[in-house]
Motif scaffolding. Structure first.
Motif, PDB file in Angstrom:
ATOM      1  N   PRO A 216      74.311  64.890  62.921  1.00 23.12           N
ATOM      2  CA  PRO A 216      73.588  65.957  63.615  1.00 23.12           C
ATOM      3  C   PRO A 216      74.400  66.522  64.772  1.00 23.12           C
ATOM      4  CG  PRO A 216      72.809  63.836  64.380  1.00 23.12           C
ATOM      5  CD  PRO A 216      73.825  63.551  63.293  1.00 23.12           C
ATOM      6  N   SER A 217      73.974  67.671  65.269  1.00 19.89           N
ATOM      7  CA  SER A 217      74.576  68.281  66.462  1.00 19.89           C
ATOM      8  C   SER A 217      73.467  68.515  67.479  1.00 19.89           C
ATOM      9  CB  SER A 217      75.256  69.607  66.113  1.00 19.89           C
ATOM     10  OG  SER A 217      76.309  69.419  65.193  1.00 19.89           O
ATOM     11  N   LEU A 218      73.433  67.686  68.514  1.00 22.08           N
ATOM     12  CA  LEU A 218      72.411  67.769  69.555  1.00 22.08           C
ATOM     13  C   LEU A 218      73.081  67.818  70.915  1.00 22.08           C
ATOM     14  CD1 LEU A 218      70.079  65.012  68.098  1.00 22.08           C
ATOM     15  CD2 LEU A 218      69.594  67.450  68.093  1.00 22.08           C
TER      16      LEU A 218
ATOM     17  N   ILE B 246      54.808  68.182  60.186  1.00 27.31           N
ATOM     18  CA  ILE B 246      54.344  66.842  59.852  1.00 27.31           C
ATOM     19  C   ILE B 246      55.420  65.815  60.185  1.00 27.31           C
ATOM     20  CG2 ILE B 246      52.683  67.539  58.086  1.00 27.31           C
ATOM     21  CD1 ILE B 246      54.840  67.126  55.970  1.00 27.31           C
ATOM     22  N   SER B 247      55.098  64.554  59.974  1.00 27.82           N
ATOM     23  CA  SER B 247      55.962  63.467  60.420  1.00 27.82           C
ATOM     24  C   SER B 247      57.205  63.295  59.568  1.00 27.82           C
ATOM     25  CB  SER B 247      55.180  62.154  60.465  1.00 27.82           C
ATOM     26  OG  SER B 247      54.621  61.867  59.194  1.00 27.82           O
ATOM     27  N   SER B 248      57.201  63.753  58.321  1.00 29.09           N
ATOM     28  CA  SER B 248      58.372  63.630  57.449  1.00 29.09           C
ATOM     29  C   SER B 248      58.141  64.433  56.180  1.00 29.09           C
ATOM     30  CB  SER B 248      58.641  62.160  57.081  1.00 29.09           C
ATOM     31  OG  SER B 248      57.608  61.658  56.237  1.00 29.09           O
TER      32      SER B 248
ATOM     33  N   SER C 144      67.115  62.609  60.867  1.00 25.89           N
ATOM     34  CA  SER C 144      68.256  62.583  61.785  1.00 25.89           C
ATOM     35  C   SER C 144      69.577  63.015  61.158  1.00 25.89           C
ATOM     36  CB  SER C 144      68.411  61.178  62.370  1.00 25.89           C
ATOM     37  OG  SER C 144      68.610  60.224  61.341  1.00 25.89           O
ATOM     38  N   MET C 145      69.652  63.143  59.844  1.00 25.82           N
ATOM     39  CA  MET C 145      70.897  63.528  59.204  1.00 25.82           C
ATOM     40  C   MET C 145      70.836  64.898  58.540  1.00 25.82           C
ATOM     41  SD  MET C 145      73.221  61.192  59.723  1.00 25.82           S
ATOM     42  CE  MET C 145      72.548  61.083  61.390  1.00 25.82           C
ATOM     43  N   LYS C 146      69.716  65.599  58.679  1.00 32.21           N
ATOM     44  CA  LYS C 146      69.569  66.872  57.989  1.00 32.21           C
ATOM     45  C   LYS C 146      70.265  68.007  58.747  1.00 32.21           C
ATOM     46  CE  LYS C 146      67.213  65.789  54.266  1.00 32.21           C
ATOM     47  NZ  LYS C 146      67.181  64.325  54.403  1.00 32.21           N
ATOM     48  N   THR C 147      70.218  69.198  58.166  1.00 33.99           N
ATOM     49  CA  THR C 147      70.861  70.363  58.766  1.00 33.99           C
ATOM     50  C   THR C 147      70.142  70.785  60.040  1.00 33.99           C
ATOM     51  OG1 THR C 147      71.415  71.063  56.511  1.00 33.99           O
ATOM     52  CG2 THR C 147      71.681  72.690  58.254  1.00 33.99           C
ATOM     53  N   LEU C 148      68.836  70.753  60.017  1.00 33.56           N
ATOM     54  CA  LEU C 148      67.996  70.978  61.192  1.00 33.56           C
ATOM     55  C   LEU C 148      67.301  69.653  61.465  1.00 33.56           C
ATOM     56  CD1 LEU C 148      65.497  73.957  61.696  1.00 33.56           C
ATOM     57  CD2 LEU C 148      64.968  71.641  62.420  1.00 33.56           C
ATOM     58  N   VAL C 149      67.502  69.079  62.645  1.00 32.29           N
ATOM     59  CA  VAL C 149      66.996  67.732  62.898  1.00 32.29           C
ATOM     60  C   VAL C 149      65.980  67.731  64.043  1.00 32.29           C
ATOM     61  CG1 VAL C 149      69.189  66.745  62.137  1.00 32.29           C
ATOM     62  CG2 VAL C 149      68.766  67.019  64.574  1.00 32.29           C
ATOM     63  N   THR C 150      64.970  66.862  63.901  1.00 25.83           N
ATOM     64  CA  THR C 150      64.025  66.591  64.990  1.00 25.83           C
ATOM     65  C   THR C 150      63.919  65.085  65.225  1.00 25.83           C
ATOM     66  OG1 THR C 150      62.111  66.548  63.490  1.00 25.83           O
ATOM     67  CG2 THR C 150      62.685  68.666  64.480  1.00 25.83           C
ATOM     68  N   GLY C 151      64.833  64.331  64.639  1.00 22.15           N
ATOM     69  CA  GLY C 151      64.783  62.864  64.691  1.00 22.15           C
ATOM     70  C   GLY C 151      64.062  62.353  63.471  1.00 22.15           C
ATOM     71  N   ASP C 152      62.766  62.554  63.436  1.00 21.80           N
ATOM     72  CA  ASP C 152      61.934  62.423  62.253  1.00 21.80           C
ATOM     73  C   ASP C 152      61.042  63.645  62.230  1.00 21.80           C
ATOM     74  OD1 ASP C 152      62.473  60.004  60.766  1.00 21.80           O
ATOM     75  OD2 ASP C 152      61.777  58.889  62.519  1.00 21.80           O
ATOM     76  N   GLY C 153      60.677  64.087  61.061  1.00 21.26           N
ATOM     77  CA  GLY C 153      59.792  65.243  60.983  1.00 21.26           C
ATOM     78  C   GLY C 153      60.009  66.019  59.711  1.00 21.26           C
ATOM     79  N   GLY C 154      59.085  66.901  59.419  1.00 20.92           N
ATOM     80  CA  GLY C 154      59.170  67.747  58.242  1.00 20.92           C
ATOM     81  C   GLY C 154      58.207  68.907  58.385  1.00 20.92           C
ATOM     82  N   MET C 155      58.308  69.867  57.498  1.00 16.37           N
ATOM     83  CA  MET C 155      57.391  70.999  57.478  1.00 16.37           C
ATOM     84  C   MET C 155      56.772  71.083  56.100  1.00 16.37           C
ATOM     85  SD  MET C 155      56.336  73.349  59.681  1.00 16.37           S
ATOM     86  CE  MET C 155      57.671  73.706  60.846  1.00 16.37           C
ATOM     87  N   LEU C 156      55.467  71.318  56.077  1.00 21.70           N
ATOM     88  CA  LEU C 156      54.729  71.479  54.828  1.00 21.70           C
ATOM     89  C   LEU C 156      54.327  72.935  54.678  1.00 21.70           C
ATOM     90  CD1 LEU C 156      53.270  69.888  52.451  1.00 21.70           C
ATOM     91  CD2 LEU C 156      51.208  70.120  53.856  1.00 21.70           C
TER      92      LEU C 156
ATOM     93  N   GLY D  26      62.888  70.802  67.461  1.00 26.71           N
ATOM     94  CA  GLY D  26      62.962  71.666  66.294  1.00 26.71           C
ATOM     95  C   GLY D  26      63.117  73.128  66.645  1.00 26.71           C
ATOM     96  N   CYS D  27      62.439  73.592  67.693  1.00 24.97           N
ATOM     97  CA  CYS D  27      62.570  74.995  68.102  1.00 24.97           C
ATOM     98  C   CYS D  27      64.003  75.326  68.506  1.00 24.97           C
ATOM     99  CB  CYS D  27      61.613  75.288  69.256  1.00 24.97           C
ATOM    100  SG  CYS D  27      59.869  75.354  68.796  1.00 24.97           S
ATOM    101  N   VAL D  28      64.630  74.414  69.238  1.00 25.71           N
ATOM    102  CA  VAL D  28      66.020  74.627  69.651  1.00 25.71           C
ATOM    103  C   VAL D  28      66.941  74.594  68.432  1.00 25.71           C
ATOM    104  CG1 VAL D  28      67.928  73.706  71.028  1.00 25.71           C
ATOM    105  CG2 VAL D  28      65.599  73.662  71.944  1.00 25.71           C
ATOM    106  N   GLN D  29      66.726  73.623  67.569  1.00 24.34           N
ATOM    107  CA  GLN D  29      67.564  73.494  66.378  1.00 24.34           C
ATOM    108  C   GLN D  29      67.418  74.703  65.450  1.00 24.34           C
ATOM    109  OE1 GLN D  29      69.415  70.348  64.716  1.00 24.34           O
ATOM    110  NE2 GLN D  29      70.031  70.728  66.839  1.00 24.34           N
ATOM    111  N   LEU D  30      66.216  75.231  65.341  1.00 30.24           N
ATOM    112  CA  LEU D  30      65.998  76.400  64.491  1.00 30.24           C
ATOM    113  C   LEU D  30      66.775  77.605  65.015  1.00 30.24           C
ATOM    114  CD1 LEU D  30      64.550  77.608  62.052  1.00 30.24           C
ATOM    115  CD2 LEU D  30      62.575  78.050  63.530  1.00 30.24           C
TER     116      LEU D  30
END
Length: 384
Positions: free
Chosen positions: A7-9, A53-55, A180-192, A248-252
């Motif tokens: 990730p890049s944080l 959501i959480s993942s 934590s390893m995705k292109t857009l990271v929030t640590g843990d999390g997902g969007m439905l 997530g807002c910053v990463q987006l």
């Protein structure tokens, strides 16, 4: 070590989290709503169809519930897929039915999906391998023609498009991963994403204990005895929160530049590896399709693939393969034949791919790969 994913944080994310701490509200609140709204603009859909959501795994389990999958139902999915998809289906009581994939794109073809359909098929769970859109539009049409729901596992496809349309918006339900390893990271999390408005509203209940009305402070001014529970359907607690949503807002906001750098890395690999004996590159992207470039893979002689991975690791370059065929996982052993998927699983190697890679990193990966492949091929010839 040159990592395969990273990730890049930085300061911007830290400041966003600090602002949440200052607000004294860490749960599902204003930042979450801001993230859902911004992600909706990114996709071109209304925020009312989205839920942080959480993942992405939670999203897969939610999808199975929302579609009311159960015993007697079949769900088609590519055998090259993450285990959480099969877990979500099996947990519902439905049966995962695996299909083969294209040996080079590792995405299922329309014919693969069609061949796996049964009279009991209720849904298709489609993965966009490594961010490559695959034949999503044609598979979506097949599902509509057959009256079958389409769930897009867009975990790897946060910025992928096909024909100008965002991956994840072709089907009925979709989810993206921000681990934590995705292109857009929030640590843990997902969007439905849920296309149907009534089902999207139901998703919010199921994701929060089945509560149709909050029992906290937000309900105090609108209902008497706000602490009482209005639950008509069992649910979980898989909501995201404002701490991770702020990240997530910053990463987006950084996503376009991160995708641009990943594209540059992929193009550098294409250029440096082009014509290298014994190394097959990923297939080119169709015109008007866009790739999130979550994976970059090469395909090697299966006889040397694992040895090459070990050589790279010895030189501080971490590679891997995702995803081992599900039909070979002990819990999901299948009697079917999947020759293309099995060949791909034995020959494919994921090279480092992330926006933090430098040009010298990419050069080092390619040089080390070339040396290893050449040496391993010579060794095999000597033994022959």
């Amino acid at each position: 070590m040159i990592n395969v994913f990273q990730p890049s944080l930085g300061v911007d994310e830290a400041e966003a989290v600090a602002s949440v701490f200052t607000s004294n509200w860490l749960g599902h609140g204003q930042r979450t709503q801001e993230f859902e709204s911004a992600f909706g603009e990114h996709l071109g859909v209304g925020a009312e169809h989205l839920m942080f959501i959480s993942s992405a795994t939670a999203g897969l389990f939610l999808a199975a519930r929302l579609l009311d999958l159960g015993p007697g139902d079949d769900v088609v999915m590519p055998t090259i897929s993450f285990v959480s998809a099969a877990n979500a289906v099996a947990d519902s009581g439905a049966r995962p039915v695996f299909c083969d994939v294209d040996p080079h794109s590792l995405n299922p073809r329309v014919a693969d999906v069609e061949q796996a359909l049964t009279p009991r098929t209720r849904a298709v769970f489609l993965l966009h391998y490594g961010g490559h859109p695959g034949e999503v539009a044609a598979i979506a049409q097949l599902c509509r023609d057959r009256g079958v729901s389409l769930v897009e596992d867009a975990a790897c496809a946060v910025a992928s498009r096909s024909g100008g349309q965002a991956c994840g918006t072709f089907g009925d339900i979709a989810m993206w991963s921000f681990d934590s390893m995705k292109t857009l990271v929030t640590g843990d999390g997902g969007m439905l994403y849920v296309r149907d408005a009534a089902m999207a509203e139901r998703a919010r209940y199921v994701a929060y204990h089945g509560l149709r009305r909050g029992s906290g402070f937000s309900s105090a001014r609108v209902s008497g005895r706000w602490w009482e529970l209005d639950v008509t359907e069992f649910g979980w607690r898989v909501l995201g929160n404002d701490v991770t949503a702020a990240i997530g807002c910053v990463q987006l906001a950084k996503l376009p530049s991160n995708i641009a750098r990943r594209r540059e890395v992929a193009q550098a690999y294409d250029r440096l590896l082009d014509g290298m004996a014994g190394v097959r590159l990923p297939p080119p992207l169709p015109e008007r399709d866009e790739n999130s470039h979550y994976f970059y893979w090469v395909q090697l002689d299966p006889a040397i693939r694992d040895q090459v991975a070990a050589d790279l690791l010895d030189n501080d370059i971490y590679t891997t393969f995702r995803y081992p065929p599900l039909h070979k996982v002990p819990a999901y052993q299948s009697g079917g034949e999947f020759p293309d998927a099995e060949w791909a699983a034995e020959s494919t190697l994921l090279l480092p791919m992330h926006q933090a890679l430098t040009d010298s990193d990419v050069q080092q990966v390619c040089t080390t790969l070339s040396t290893s492949v050449t040496g391993r091929q010579a060794g095999d010839e000597a033994r022959i």
